[in-house]
Design a protein around this motif. Structure first.
Motif, PDB file in Angstrom:
ATOM      1  N   VAL A 147      -0.289   6.101  17.485  1.00 22.27           N
ATOM      2  CA  VAL A 147       0.402   4.904  17.004  1.00 22.27           C
ATOM      3  C   VAL A 147       0.178   3.748  17.975  1.00 22.27           C
ATOM      4  O   VAL A 147      -0.078   2.614  17.567  1.00 22.27           O
ATOM      5  CB  VAL A 147       1.915   5.170  16.804  1.00 22.27           C
ATOM      6  N   GLU A 148       0.222   4.045  19.268  1.00 24.89           N
ATOM      7  CA  GLU A 148      -0.022   2.981  20.245  1.00 24.89           C
ATOM      8  C   GLU A 148      -1.410   2.389  20.061  1.00 24.89           C
ATOM      9  O   GLU A 148      -1.597   1.169  20.085  1.00 24.89           O
ATOM     10  CB  GLU A 148       0.141   3.534  21.682  1.00 24.89           C
ATOM     11  N   ARG A 149      -2.363   3.253  19.828  1.00 31.33           N
ATOM     12  CA  ARG A 149      -3.732   2.780  19.608  1.00 31.33           C
ATOM     13  C   ARG A 149      -3.796   1.916  18.343  1.00 31.33           C
ATOM     14  O   ARG A 149      -4.392   0.856  18.307  1.00 31.33           O
ATOM     15  CB  ARG A 149      -4.670   3.980  19.486  1.00 31.33           C
TER      16      ARG A 149
ATOM     17  N   PRO B 103      -2.803   2.405   8.419  1.00 39.61           N
ATOM     18  CA  PRO B 103      -4.139   2.124   7.885  1.00 39.61           C
ATOM     19  C   PRO B 103      -4.680   3.323   7.105  1.00 39.61           C
ATOM     20  O   PRO B 103      -4.541   4.470   7.546  1.00 39.61           O
ATOM     21  CB  PRO B 103      -4.984   1.871   9.144  1.00 39.61           C
ATOM     22  N   GLN B 104      -5.288   3.017   5.941  1.00 40.57           N
ATOM     23  CA  GLN B 104      -5.811   4.068   5.051  1.00 40.57           C
ATOM     24  C   GLN B 104      -6.754   5.031   5.770  1.00 40.57           C
ATOM     25  O   GLN B 104      -6.752   6.223   5.508  1.00 40.57           O
ATOM     26  CB  GLN B 104      -6.572   3.427   3.871  1.00 40.57           C
ATOM     27  N   ASP B 105      -7.553   4.463   6.683  1.00 40.12           N
ATOM     28  CA  ASP B 105      -8.593   5.305   7.283  1.00 40.12           C
ATOM     29  C   ASP B 105      -8.084   6.127   8.472  1.00 40.12           C
ATOM     30  O   ASP B 105      -8.834   6.889   9.062  1.00 40.12           O
ATOM     31  CB  ASP B 105      -9.798   4.445   7.702  1.00 40.12           C
ATOM     32  N   ASP B 106      -6.817   5.982   8.797  1.00 40.86           N
ATOM     33  CA  ASP B 106      -6.288   6.780   9.905  1.00 40.86           C
ATOM     34  C   ASP B 106      -5.749   8.099   9.359  1.00 40.86           C
ATOM     35  O   ASP B 106      -4.561   8.242   9.064  1.00 40.86           O
ATOM     36  CB  ASP B 106      -5.183   5.996  10.638  1.00 40.86           C
ATOM     37  N   THR B 107      -6.656   9.062   9.228  1.00 37.67           N
ATOM     38  CA  THR B 107      -6.261  10.299   8.543  1.00 37.67           C
ATOM     39  C   THR B 107      -5.213  11.080   9.321  1.00 37.67           C
ATOM     40  O   THR B 107      -4.324  11.683   8.733  1.00 37.67           O
ATOM     41  CB  THR B 107      -7.477  11.217   8.284  1.00 37.67           C
ATOM     42  N   PHE B 108      -5.303  11.031  10.658  1.00 40.01           N
ATOM     43  CA  PHE B 108      -4.331  11.774  11.466  1.00 40.01           C
ATOM     44  C   PHE B 108      -2.914  11.257  11.201  1.00 40.01           C
ATOM     45  O   PHE B 108      -1.992  12.030  10.912  1.00 40.01           O
ATOM     46  CB  PHE B 108      -4.688  11.651  12.956  1.00 40.01           C
ATOM     47  N   LEU B 109      -2.750   9.934  11.272  1.00 41.44           N
ATOM     48  CA  LEU B 109      -1.416   9.383  11.035  1.00 41.44           C
ATOM     49  C   LEU B 109      -1.005   9.572   9.569  1.00 41.44           C
ATOM     50  O   LEU B 109       0.139   9.927   9.283  1.00 41.44           O
ATOM     51  CB  LEU B 109      -1.372   7.899  11.418  1.00 41.44           C
TER      52      LEU B 109
END
Ligand code: ADP
Length: 426
Positions: free
Chosen positions: A34-36, A53-59
């Protein structure tokens, strides 16, 4: 654009990250992610949810929602904080889905206390739903945070004295109990790195010494044995909530004058003694409420550092409470507007409504202006009603009349308000 601020000028802003119930990710990993993500998010900061963000699969996989908190008091730049002014403090948590664990007395089925693991699903959103004049909630949060910090840093109480007792007092139905629970929830989230485990114990003082308890003394002992066990664990943060503390003082007085059985005085005294002992533990916060404003003659609260008066809602608070109620009825489709393109009607908040109504050029359609005005009229009409009554109004209005259309509904609500007010005893 202005130059980036130097580090020490940055405003600390809390960012709360709620994990999905199914997530098994390490909190530390989520925090870093999240910080990143925030570093790359060159946007402004206002209270409320932000998109992942859509492309942040981990989050996407692990996080239910991310919320920006506490910006409202800090706004400088026309109500907006820009990313370079801010240092986000990321708090990751997962809600406990267990409901309260109640301790039921064998025969009577009355419980002497309820216990929640925090942060609890039951209290999710409660803090945000409570509306007070500006600063009250932040003040409580800061007080409690300072108290915990002093403890954590080992400040010598003989040199600097402070305690961890909070007393909220004011008329019934102003949200005191809810505010205590919401505060405990917030603190459990904000202090999770120091205290990975938090519990809330709600003591039902009324039932503790009700006539059904022939063995109240034992119950008090059991209750405090349990609390003591929690407190001994250094990583636990324990909140003890006692509602309507004045009932304890009253019971003691009544017992002394002989109008109450002497059993109850023993129970009350035992409870007070235990509370007094408990307050020396560093990882306990005692939360109390009272419906009377006069001094309460109970040792452990009369020296409470944090005494806050919680009054009936102001015009702005009444408006915001009604607005959130109506927004919920719109969301669920119980209410709609007669305009087709109004599917996702967002009712303006108090400040922006003031702007709209004051503006020389009409802002919004005639139809909408009419709705805003009715809503403001409703908020004005319910002066003197408690927050609790306000949250019931939309339901009563719905039961009272025609209400498929928002305008008609608001009219019904205003007449319901007038009826409710006429029923308030002076
Ligand atoms: P008290 O302990 O002061 O009697 P409660 O915490 O039991 O009040 O409040 C009852 C309900 O009334 C709350 O759950 C909340 O929904 C509503 N309420 C009361 N005051 C407010 C407020 N200022 N803002 C929003 N909701 C409120």
């Amino acid at each position: 654009s202005p130059p980036p601020a130097v580090a020490e000028d940055k405003i600390l802003i809390s960012v709360e990250v709620c994990l999905k119930p199914s997530s098994t990710a390490r909190m530390e990993d989520v925090k870093l992610a999240v910080e990143r993500m925030l570093e790359n998010r060159n946007l402004s900061y206002v209270d409320g949810p932000i998109d992942i963000p859509q492309d942040d699969t981990f989050l996407k996989e692990n996080v239910q929602r991310i919320c920006i908190c506490d910006t409202e008091e800090r706004v400088t730049n026309h109500g907006i904080l820009l990313f370079w002014q801010v240092k986000p403090l990321v708090h990751v948590f997962q809600l406990s889905e267990e409901g309260p664990c109640e301790d039921l007395d064998g025969d009577s089925q009355l419980s002497s206390f309820s216990e929640w693991m925090l942060p609890a699903k039951d209290f999710d959103g409660m803090w945000e739903s409570l509306v007070y004049e500006s600063g009250l909630k932040q003040r409580l949060l800061k007080y409690a945070a300072s108290a915990l910090l002093f403890t954590e840093k080992g400040v010598d109480p003989l040199l600097v004295s402070w305690n961890r007792i909070i007393l909220l007092h004011g008329p019934p139905g102003t949200g005191k109990t809810s505010l205590c629970k919401a505060l405990a929830q917030k603190l459990s989230i904000r202090f999770s790195s120091r205290y990975p485990h938090s519990q809330l114990v709600e003591v039902n003082a009324h039932s503790l010494f009700s006539k059904w308890f022939s063995e109240s003394g034992k119950l008090v002992a059991k209750l405090f044995q349990k609390i003591q066990e929690m407190v001994e664990e250094d990583n636990n943060l324990v909140f003890v909530l006692i509602d309507e503390v004045e009932s304890l003082a009253a019971a003691r007085k009544a017992a002394l004058s002989g109008s109450e059985p002497s059993d109850s005085i023993r129970v009350v005294n035992a409870l007070l003694t235990q509370m007094d002992k408990l307050k020396s533990s560093p990882n306990v916060i005692i939360l109390t409420t009272s419906n009377i404003t006069a001094a309460i003659d109970i040792a452990f609260v009369d020296r409470a550092d944090i005494k806050a008066y919680v009054g009936p809602p102001t015009l702005q608070a009444r408006y915001e409470i009604l607005r959130s109620c109506l927004q919920e009825l719109l969301r669920t489709g119980i209410l709609s507007t007669s305009q087709d393109d109004d599917d996702e009607l967002i009712l303006p908040n108090y400040a922006s409504l003031k702007d709209k109504l004051a503006s020389a050029t009409p802002q919004g359609s005639e139809y909408h202006l009419n709705i805003w005005k009715h809503l403001m009229e409703a908020a004005e009409a319910c002066e003197g009603l408690s927050g609790r009554s306000l949250r019931k109004l939309p339901f009563l209005a719905h039961a009272n009349g025609e209400c498929d259309d928002l305008t008609k509904f608001l009219q019904t609500m205003i007449s319901t308000i007038n009826r409710e007010r006429s029923e308030i005893p002076d």
